[in-house]
Design a protein around this motif. Structure first.
Motif, PDB file in Angstrom:
ATOM      1  N   MET A 265       0.453  -0.790  -0.036  1.00 58.43           N
ATOM      2  CA  MET A 265       0.593   0.454  -0.247  1.00 58.43           C
ATOM      3  C   MET A 265       0.561   0.958   0.079  1.00 58.43           C
ATOM      4  O   MET A 265       1.748   1.620   0.752  1.00 58.43           O
ATOM      5  N   SER A 266       1.046   2.146  -0.326  1.00 59.02           N
ATOM      6  CA  SER A 266       0.897   3.212  -0.977  1.00 59.02           C
ATOM      7  C   SER A 266      -0.141   4.133   0.386  1.00 59.02           C
ATOM      8  O   SER A 266      -1.186   4.597   0.667  1.00 59.02           O
ATOM      9  N   LEU A 267       0.287   5.492   1.398  1.00 62.63           N
ATOM     10  CA  LEU A 267      -0.603   5.496   2.810  1.00 62.63           C
ATOM     11  C   LEU A 267      -0.518   7.237   2.322  1.00 62.63           C
ATOM     12  O   LEU A 267       0.659   8.121   1.997  1.00 62.63           O
ATOM     13  N   ILE A 268      -2.133   7.900   2.228  1.00 66.64           N
ATOM     14  CA  ILE A 268      -2.011   9.339   2.609  1.00 66.64           C
ATOM     15  C   ILE A 268      -2.736   9.592   3.673  1.00 66.64           C
ATOM     16  O   ILE A 268      -3.571   9.049   3.497  1.00 66.64           O
ATOM     17  N   ALA A 269      -2.171  10.681   4.330  1.00 65.39           N
ATOM     18  CA  ALA A 269      -3.081  10.332   6.005  1.00 65.39           C
ATOM     19  C   ALA A 269      -2.864  12.187   6.112  1.00 65.39           C
ATOM     20  O   ALA A 269      -1.783  13.231   5.864  1.00 65.39           O
ATOM     21  N   SER A 270      -4.033  12.586   6.639  1.00 65.85           N
ATOM     22  CA  SER A 270      -4.303  14.389   7.447  1.00 65.85           C
ATOM     23  C   SER A 270      -4.539  14.110   8.290  1.00 65.85           C
ATOM     24  O   SER A 270      -5.232  13.788   8.191  1.00 65.85           O
ATOM     25  N   ASP A 271      -4.056  15.417   9.105  1.00 67.00           N
ATOM     26  CA  ASP A 271      -4.838  15.283   9.837  1.00 67.00           C
ATOM     27  C   ASP A 271      -3.940  17.028  10.640  1.00 67.00           C
ATOM     28  O   ASP A 271      -3.107  16.851  10.975  1.00 67.00           O
ATOM     29  N   PHE A 272      -4.313  17.218  12.586  1.00 68.66           N
ATOM     30  CA  PHE A 272      -3.837  17.778  13.630  1.00 68.66           C
ATOM     31  C   PHE A 272      -2.697  17.479  13.772  1.00 68.66           C
ATOM     32  O   PHE A 272      -2.154  16.140  14.883  1.00 68.66           O
ATOM     33  N   SER A 273      -1.478  18.671  13.931  1.00 70.48           N
ATOM     34  CA  SER A 273      -0.078  18.436  14.343  1.00 70.48           C
ATOM     35  C   SER A 273      -0.243  19.009  15.454  1.00 70.48           C
ATOM     36  O   SER A 273       0.593  18.290  16.318  1.00 70.48           O
ATOM     37  N   TYR A 274      -0.905  19.926  16.428  1.00 71.33           N
ATOM     38  CA  TYR A 274      -0.813  20.289  17.643  1.00 71.33           C
ATOM     39  C   TYR A 274      -2.842  20.574  17.729  1.00 71.33           C
ATOM     40  O   TYR A 274      -2.958  21.232  16.853  1.00 71.33           O
ATOM     41  N   LEU A 275      -2.843  20.536  19.005  1.00 78.05           N
ATOM     42  CA  LEU A 275      -4.080  21.027  18.818  1.00 78.05           C
ATOM     43  C   LEU A 275      -4.727  22.320  19.796  1.00 78.05           C
ATOM     44  O   LEU A 275      -3.227  22.305  21.510  1.00 78.05           O
ATOM     45  N   PRO A 276      -5.486  23.694  20.029  1.00 77.47           N
ATOM     46  CA  PRO A 276      -5.128  24.330  21.324  1.00 77.47           C
ATOM     47  C   PRO A 276      -6.272  24.562  22.109  1.00 77.47           C
ATOM     48  O   PRO A 276      -7.049  23.643  22.314  1.00 77.47           O
ATOM     49  N   ASP A 277      -5.831  24.910  23.454  1.00 74.65           N
ATOM     50  CA  ASP A 277      -6.446  25.192  24.639  1.00 74.65           C
ATOM     51  C   ASP A 277      -7.161  23.811  25.283  1.00 74.65           C
ATOM     52  O   ASP A 277      -7.838  23.568  25.503  1.00 74.65           O
ATOM     53  N   VAL A 278      -5.778  22.706  24.492  1.00 72.91           N
ATOM     54  CA  VAL A 278      -6.350  21.419  25.659  1.00 72.91           C
ATOM     55  C   VAL A 278      -5.475  21.858  26.863  1.00 72.91           C
ATOM     56  O   VAL A 278      -4.486  21.920  28.013  1.00 72.91           O
ATOM     57  N   SER A 279      -6.814  21.510  27.652  1.00 77.25           N
ATOM     58  CA  SER A 279      -6.638  21.183  29.191  1.00 77.25           C
ATOM     59  C   SER A 279      -6.033  20.203  30.471  1.00 77.25           C
ATOM     60  O   SER A 279      -5.905  19.658  31.124  1.00 77.25           O
ATOM     61  N   ILE A 280      -6.677  19.149  29.389  1.00 71.72           N
ATOM     62  CA  ILE A 280      -6.397  17.846  29.784  1.00 71.72           C
ATOM     63  C   ILE A 280      -5.019  17.999  30.339  1.00 71.72           C
ATOM     64  O   ILE A 280      -4.395  17.324  28.827  1.00 71.72           O
ATOM     65  N   PRO A 281      -4.393  16.926  31.214  1.00 68.96           N
ATOM     66  CA  PRO A 281      -2.768  16.651  31.069  1.00 68.96           C
ATOM     67  C   PRO A 281      -2.641  15.618  30.471  1.00 68.96           C
ATOM     68  O   PRO A 281      -3.015  14.409  30.452  1.00 68.96           O
ATOM     69  N   GLY A 282      -1.253  15.682  30.392  1.00 69.32           N
ATOM     70  CA  GLY A 282      -0.031  14.865  29.310  1.00 69.32           C
ATOM     71  C   GLY A 282       0.213  15.303  27.625  1.00 69.32           C
ATOM     72  O   GLY A 282      -0.562  15.682  27.519  1.00 69.32           O
ATOM     73  N   ASP A 283       1.402  14.379  27.469  1.00 64.73           N
ATOM     74  CA  ASP A 283       1.557  14.293  26.795  1.00 64.73           C
ATOM     75  C   ASP A 283       0.635  14.025  25.628  1.00 64.73           C
ATOM     76  O   ASP A 283       0.606  13.067  25.686  1.00 64.73           O
ATOM     77  N   ARG A 284       1.012  14.890  24.058  1.00 65.47           N
ATOM     78  CA  ARG A 284       0.038  13.926  23.023  1.00 65.47           C
ATOM     79  C   ARG A 284      -1.630  14.536  24.107  1.00 65.47           C
ATOM     80  O   ARG A 284      -2.353  13.547  23.340  1.00 65.47           O
ATOM     81  N   ALA A 285      -2.201  14.855  24.794  1.00 67.43           N
ATOM     82  CA  ALA A 285      -2.540  15.021  26.052  1.00 67.43           C
ATOM     83  C   ALA A 285      -4.654  15.209  24.639  1.00 67.43           C
ATOM     84  O   ALA A 285      -4.577  16.213  23.578  1.00 67.43           O
ATOM     85  N   PRO A 286      -5.712  14.977  24.184  1.00 69.53           N
ATOM     86  CA  PRO A 286      -6.939  15.366  23.343  1.00 69.53           C
ATOM     87  C   PRO A 286      -7.311  16.204  24.016  1.00 69.53           C
ATOM     88  O   PRO A 286      -7.121  16.793  24.999  1.00 69.53           O
ATOM     89  N   LEU A 287      -7.912  17.016  23.107  1.00 74.11           N
ATOM     90  CA  LEU A 287      -9.007  18.094  23.342  1.00 74.11           C
ATOM     91  C   LEU A 287     -10.327  17.227  23.063  1.00 74.11           C
ATOM     92  O   LEU A 287     -11.035  16.570  22.487  1.00 74.11           O
ATOM     93  N   VAL A 288     -11.357  17.406  24.858  1.00 74.97           N
ATOM     94  CA  VAL A 288     -12.080  16.796  24.446  1.00 74.97           C
ATOM     95  C   VAL A 288     -13.705  17.831  24.345  1.00 74.97           C
ATOM     96  O   VAL A 288     -14.114  18.388  25.384  1.00 74.97           O
ATOM     97  N   SER A 289     -14.694  17.537  23.347  1.00 77.05           N
ATOM     98  CA  SER A 289     -15.364  18.921  22.447  1.00 77.05           C
ATOM     99  C   SER A 289     -16.797  18.533  22.457  1.00 77.05           C
ATOM    100  O   SER A 289     -17.094  17.437  21.783  1.00 77.05           O
ATOM    101  N   SER A 290     -18.005  19.096  23.506  1.00 74.00           N
ATOM    102  CA  SER A 290     -18.901  19.248  22.726  1.00 74.00           C
ATOM    103  C   SER A 290     -20.064  20.522  22.202  1.00 74.00           C
ATOM    104  O   SER A 290     -19.522  21.091  22.624  1.00 74.00           O
ATOM    105  N   LYS A 291     -20.892  20.318  21.800  1.00 76.25           N
ATOM    106  CA  LYS A 291     -21.565  21.207  21.306  1.00 76.25           C
ATOM    107  C   LYS A 291     -23.056  21.435  21.767  1.00 76.25           C
ATOM    108  O   LYS A 291     -24.019  20.466  21.905  1.00 76.25           O
ATOM    109  N   ARG A 292     -23.477  22.663  22.833  1.00 74.02           N
ATOM    110  CA  ARG A 292     -24.618  22.291  23.622  1.00 74.02           C
ATOM    111  C   ARG A 292     -24.754  23.732  23.118  1.00 74.02           C
ATOM    112  O   ARG A 292     -24.742  24.510  23.271  1.00 74.02           O
ATOM    113  N   ASP A 293     -26.574  23.707  22.571  1.00 74.84           N
ATOM    114  CA  ASP A 293     -27.391  25.026  22.196  1.00 74.84           C
ATOM    115  C   ASP A 293     -26.861  25.990  21.549  1.00 74.84           C
ATOM    116  O   ASP A 293     -26.421  27.135  21.980  1.00 74.84           O
ATOM    117  N   GLY A 294     -25.760  25.202  20.027  1.00 76.26           N
ATOM    118  CA  GLY A 294     -25.481  25.938  19.470  1.00 76.26           C
ATOM    119  C   GLY A 294     -23.662  26.117  19.765  1.00 76.26           C
ATOM    120  O   GLY A 294     -23.171  27.143  18.948  1.00 76.26           O
TER     121      GLY A 294
END
Length: 447
Positions: A318-347
């Motif tokens: 296979m040949s692979l082509i992938a696109s994604d986020f190299s970093y994320l803003p406003d991450v408050s969850i601790p740890g290296d490579r920590a995620p952003l957990v986000s939900s939408k409420r009332d718009g």
């Protein structure tokens, strides 16, 4: 500018618990209510994340309305005056559709997918039938636009003989993809959707030795990750499990010695086992751990490792082509490579401070360490293991890899004039500075 989970741009600068030792394990009590995700038996963090995102009953991606938006028509960037007008237009689109996010391939259709199609055209061996797999095809926009491009721009034999297969874990999204691609009747004879988990080897059937392309757009950020913990700078890493606290609605983190094969493999690939550390550095860290003990947490891309293991096994050329986020803003969850957990409420978008807040109504997405992605890719192709065991001074790599910023990728393969506004502002090039493309192709050394 940086981009949140599906294209909504945000400015870059916007916005302790007591350990209890019990036997071999450590537990930390977290004041968060448990859900059906954590049952009577402890589970790894990756299993919690997988269920929160993909469970057919309560998973984030399992609802028919879904979090992925589809534009009724392409945005005509050349008719917009500039950034201010574009931002207001984007805000209105989110309000009208009442969805969590638009993917870049949707916001910039068809031009985003056209760039990917052109990259494939320049690299693929067109003397054999073109075979494309897409992991996590979203609404089907990427598939339709690539098929459109091949129909309009490739030699007739390429479009006539090609196949395009989407591997989609969500039944509702799989249905949506068929509807989108089916807007052009001739595409359907070249296209199919397989509703299954791409990380499961059994779903791939026998090994396919033929060259092919695999596309993954914003897939790595939603793959399950594991969490490891260490109480200080020198103590061994421990894997994190989740369990219900007895006679309580709370969830407890349980720390166990490394025993899970995927986690242990990730630790080794990253080099977190400290095997190559000098004596001086090790002594310094030991002293620091005594004077200034600092707990460590790190998120491990075990889902990525499992997926690439399956892909390299099932599709060795296979040949692979992938696109994604190299970093994320406003991450408050601790740890290296920590995620952003986000939900939408009332718009409105709400970011959470703890990953355990994700109960099926929140997106969990991780930044991609592209250096680590390359190491995992080489590891799964077998090259890193051969390099370690080989006596040769210069073992030859099995993969040729390239990482490009989105702007660089689109300037090389795309049509950036199509996403430029009247005053020269280009949201695809200017706003997606925290996203990258990764291209990986086999060398002639593949056996």
């Amino acid at each position: 500018m940086v981009i949140r989970s599906g294209g909504a741009p945000l400015p870059l600068a916007l916005r302790a618990a007591k350990l209890v030792c019990r036997g071999q394990f450590q537990r930390i009590r977290l004041a968060f209510f448990s859900t059906d995700i954590v049952g009577e038996k402890p589970i790894l963090v990756r299993d919690f994340i997988r269920s929160a995102l993909y469970d057919p009953n309560h998973g984030y991606f399992s609802k028919r309305s879904g979090p992925v938006g589809v534009l009724d028509r392409s945005i005509r960037f050349n008719q917009l005056e500039g950034r201010g007008v574009y931002m207001r237009h984007l805000k209105n689109l989110y309000k009208q559709h009442d969805i969590a996010w638009f993917t870049p391939v949707e916001l910039f259709k068809p031009w985003y997918a056209y760039g990917i199609a052109e990259a494939i055209m320049r690299t693929a061996n067109l003397s054999i039938p073109l075979k494309i797999f897409e992991i996590g095809g979203g609404s089907g926009t990427c598939a339709k636009c690539i098929l459109d491009y091949m129909m309009l721009n490739a030699p007739d034999k390429v479009y006539n003989n090609m196949t395009y297969t989407s591997i989609e874990i969500s039944p509702s999204l799989a249905e949506r993809q068929l509807e989108t691609v089916g807007e052009v009747q001739s595409h359907l004879s070249r296209y199919k959707v397989e509703c299954r988990d791409a990380t499961d080897r059994t779903g791939w059937g026998p090994v396919d030795p033929q060259p092919c392309w695999v596309i993954m757009l914003e897939v790595l950020d939603n793959l399950p990750h594991d969490l490891v913990y260490s109480p200080n700078q020198v103590s061994p890493w421990m894997e994190v499990w989740l369990e219900k606290v007895q006679d309580s609605l709370q969830i407890s983190e349980v720390y166990k010695p490394l025993q899970d094969p995927l986690i242990a493999q990730c630790v080794k690939i990253i080099g977190m086992d400290n095997g190559g550390q000098s004596r001086l550095i090790a002594a310094s860290r030991h002293i620091l751990s005594k004077v200034f003990p600092k707990p460590r947490r790190a998120w491990m891309p075990t889902g990525c490792l499992k997926l690439l293991e399956a892909l390299h096994w099932a599709l060795p050329k296979m040949s692979l082509i992938a696109s994604d986020f190299s970093y994320l803003p406003d991450v408050s969850i601790p740890g290296d490579r920590a995620p952003l957990v986000s939900s939408k409420r009332d718009g409105c978008t709400v970011d959470h401070n703890n990953y355990l807040d994700a109960k099926g109504d929140a997106d969990i997405f991780f930044p991609t360490d592209f250096w680590l992605l390359e190491r995992i890719d080489h590891h799964c192709s077998g090259w890193l293991n051969e390099q370690t065991e080989s006596k040769s001074l210069k073992p030859v790599k099995k993969r040729r890899t390239l990482t490009l910023d989105t702007a660089a990728f689109m300037e090389e393969f795309g049509l950036p004039t199509k996403t430029r506004t009247k005053d020269g502002y280009n949201p695809l090039l200017d706003d997606f500075r925290n996203t990258k493309f990764y291209i990986s192709v086999p060398t002639h050394n593949i056996t």
